[in-house]
Design a protein around this motif. Structure first.
Motif, mmCIF file in Angstrom:
data_model
loop_
_atom_site.group_PDB
_atom_site.id
_atom_site.type_symbol
_atom_site.label_atom_id
_atom_site.label_comp_id
_atom_site.label_asym_id
_atom_site.label_seq_id
_atom_site.Cartn_x
_atom_site.Cartn_y
_atom_site.Cartn_z
ATOM 1 N N ALA A 11 -12.520 -17.496 -0.570
ATOM 2 C CA ALA A 11 -12.988 -18.694 -1.280
ATOM 3 C C ALA A 11 -14.472 -18.596 -1.599
ATOM 4 N N SER A 12 -15.268 -18.119 -0.642
ATOM 5 C CA SER A 12 -16.710 -17.995 -0.866
ATOM 6 C C SER A 12 -17.017 -17.021 -1.996
ATOM 7 N N VAL A 13 -16.374 -15.845 -1.958
ATOM 8 C CA VAL A 13 -16.617 -14.830 -2.987
ATOM 9 C C VAL A 13 -16.150 -15.331 -4.353
ATOM 10 N N SER A 14 -15.018 -16.030 -4.388
ATOM 11 C CA SER A 14 -14.526 -16.569 -5.661
ATOM 12 C C SER A 14 -15.501 -17.587 -6.241
ATOM 13 N N LEU A 15 -15.976 -18.496 -5.399
ATOM 14 C CA LEU A 15 -16.918 -19.509 -5.881
ATOM 15 C C LEU A 15 -18.234 -18.873 -6.324
ATOM 16 N N LEU A 119 -14.241 -23.263 -11.711
ATOM 17 C CA LEU A 119 -14.918 -24.497 -11.320
ATOM 18 C C LEU A 119 -16.407 -24.249 -11.082
ATOM 19 N N ALA A 120 -16.720 -23.193 -10.327
ATOM 20 C CA ALA A 120 -18.123 -22.874 -10.054
ATOM 21 C C ALA A 120 -18.851 -22.485 -11.340
ATOM 22 N N HIS A 121 -18.175 -21.727 -12.200
ATOM 23 C CA HIS A 121 -18.761 -21.345 -13.484
ATOM 24 C C HIS A 121 -19.062 -22.589 -14.318
ATOM 25 N N GLY A 122 -18.135 -23.531 -14.325
ATOM 26 C CA GLY A 122 -18.349 -24.772 -15.074
ATOM 27 C C GLY A 122 -19.539 -25.553 -14.552
ATOM 28 N N GLY A 123 -19.678 -25.622 -13.220
ATOM 29 C CA GLY A 123 -20.821 -26.313 -12.628
ATOM 30 C C GLY A 123 -22.132 -25.643 -12.999
ATOM 31 N N GLY A 166 -15.866 -19.900 5.664
ATOM 32 C CA GLY A 166 -15.099 -21.101 5.347
ATOM 33 C C GLY A 166 -15.994 -22.311 5.166
ATOM 34 N N VAL A 167 -16.976 -22.457 6.064
ATOM 35 C CA VAL A 167 -17.931 -23.564 5.950
ATOM 36 C C VAL A 167 -18.747 -23.408 4.672
ATOM 37 N N MET A 168 -19.135 -22.159 4.379
ATOM 38 C CA MET A 168 -19.888 -21.898 3.153
ATOM 39 C C MET A 168 -19.072 -22.269 1.924
ATOM 40 N N ALA A 169 -17.783 -21.943 1.938
ATOM 41 C CA ALA A 169 -16.922 -22.240 0.788
ATOM 42 C C ALA A 169 -16.856 -23.750 0.552
ATOM 43 N N LEU A 170 -16.733 -24.525 1.624
ATOM 44 C CA LEU A 170 -16.703 -25.988 1.474
ATOM 45 C C LEU A 170 -18.026 -26.515 0.936
ATOM 46 N N ALA A 171 -19.144 -25.953 1.434
ATOM 47 C CA ALA A 171 -20.462 -26.371 0.952
ATOM 48 C C ALA A 171 -20.638 -26.007 -0.522
ATOM 49 N N LEU A 172 -20.176 -24.810 -0.910
ATOM 50 C CA LEU A 172 -20.268 -24.386 -2.307
ATOM 51 C C LEU A 172 -19.409 -25.264 -3.211
ATOM 52 N N TRP A 178 -21.043 -31.580 -7.278
ATOM 53 C CA TRP A 178 -22.286 -32.332 -7.475
ATOM 54 C C TRP A 178 -23.002 -31.872 -8.745
ATOM 55 N N LEU A 179 -23.070 -30.559 -8.992
ATOM 56 C CA LEU A 179 -23.715 -30.033 -10.197
ATOM 57 C C LEU A 179 -23.003 -30.509 -11.461
ATOM 58 N N LEU A 180 -21.667 -30.521 -11.423
ATOM 59 C CA LEU A 180 -20.905 -30.994 -12.580
ATOM 60 C C LEU A 180 -21.207 -32.460 -12.874
ATOM 61 N N LEU A 181 -21.235 -33.280 -11.829
ATOM 62 C CA LEU A 181 -21.508 -34.705 -12.010
ATOM 63 C C LEU A 181 -22.941 -34.944 -12.474
#
Length: 199
Positions: A11-15, A119-123, A166-172, A178-181
């Motif tokens: 998840a972290s690497v994907s984000l 999602l991360a790219h969009g943000g 895992g914690v990093m993935a949730l934070a990301l 937040w960036l999208l909003l």
């Protein structure tokens, strides 16, 4: 690595691929090269990421991206070009990290990895489009450099301490939302003020 660490790492690497795909490919290739990331047999084809040629190409692309991302509006053009490339790359990196036991799990990892990257790219792209509306040229460089430092640091942390991934993935994920909003609010304020009939 346990299942939690593997899923967190994927998840972290994907984000992070939504921000810096080529840096993620290079980091994953290095992790494979130094046996920090052992691949299951059925994904052995992804060992190609550890090839010196692939790592060299990823390093060169990361170098180009580093400078392209610092120039206002060129960064938005770069992001537009990578709207398809980053999600596909993030999905493949998720496959490289996850050790699925069956084709269904493999498909889920591919889909969720690509979705997380998109999602991360969009943000990132939305936030950078908002930053590009600033009249001064320095905010773009500052934001881009911050992305470089955060992405590089989190990649090192994820591969060195998979339990924290895992914690990093949730934070990301929270940061991405937040960036999208934030970008939506800023762009709405900017373009809403320029609409006909508005003062």
């Amino acid at each position: 690595m346990g299942i939690v660490e593997i899923l967190g790492l994927a998840a972290s690497v994907s984000l992070l691929s939504g921000w810096r795909l080529y840096l993620c490919v290079l980091a994953t290739g290095l992790a494979m090269h130094f046996d920090m990331l052992p691949l299951p047999e059925h994904l052995a084809a992804l060992k190609v990421l550890a090839s010196p040629w692939v790592m060299g190409a990823a390093g060169l692309a990361a170098f180009v991206e580093f400078f392209a991302d610092k120039i206002a509006w060129l960064d938005s053009a770069w992001d537009t070009l990578h709207t398809v490339i980053r999600p596909l790359g993030g999905a493949l990196l998720a496959l490289a990290v996850v050790d699925p036991a069956d084709p269904a799990t493999q498909a889920i990892a591919f889909i969720l990895g690509g979705g997380a990257t998109l999602l991360a790219h969009g943000g990132k792209a939305s936030a950078r489009a908002a930053v590009n509306t600033s009249p001064e040229p320095f905010s773009n460089v500052v934001v881009s450099t911050a992305e470089d430092v955060v992405a590089g640091g989190l990649l090192v942390l994820a591969y060195t301490y998979p339990a924290a991934a895992g914690v990093m993935a949730l934070a990301l994920l929270a940061l991405t939302i937040w960036l999208l909003l934030l970008a939506r609010r800023v762009l709405k304020r900017i373009f809403g003020a320029r609409a006909p009939g508005k003062p």
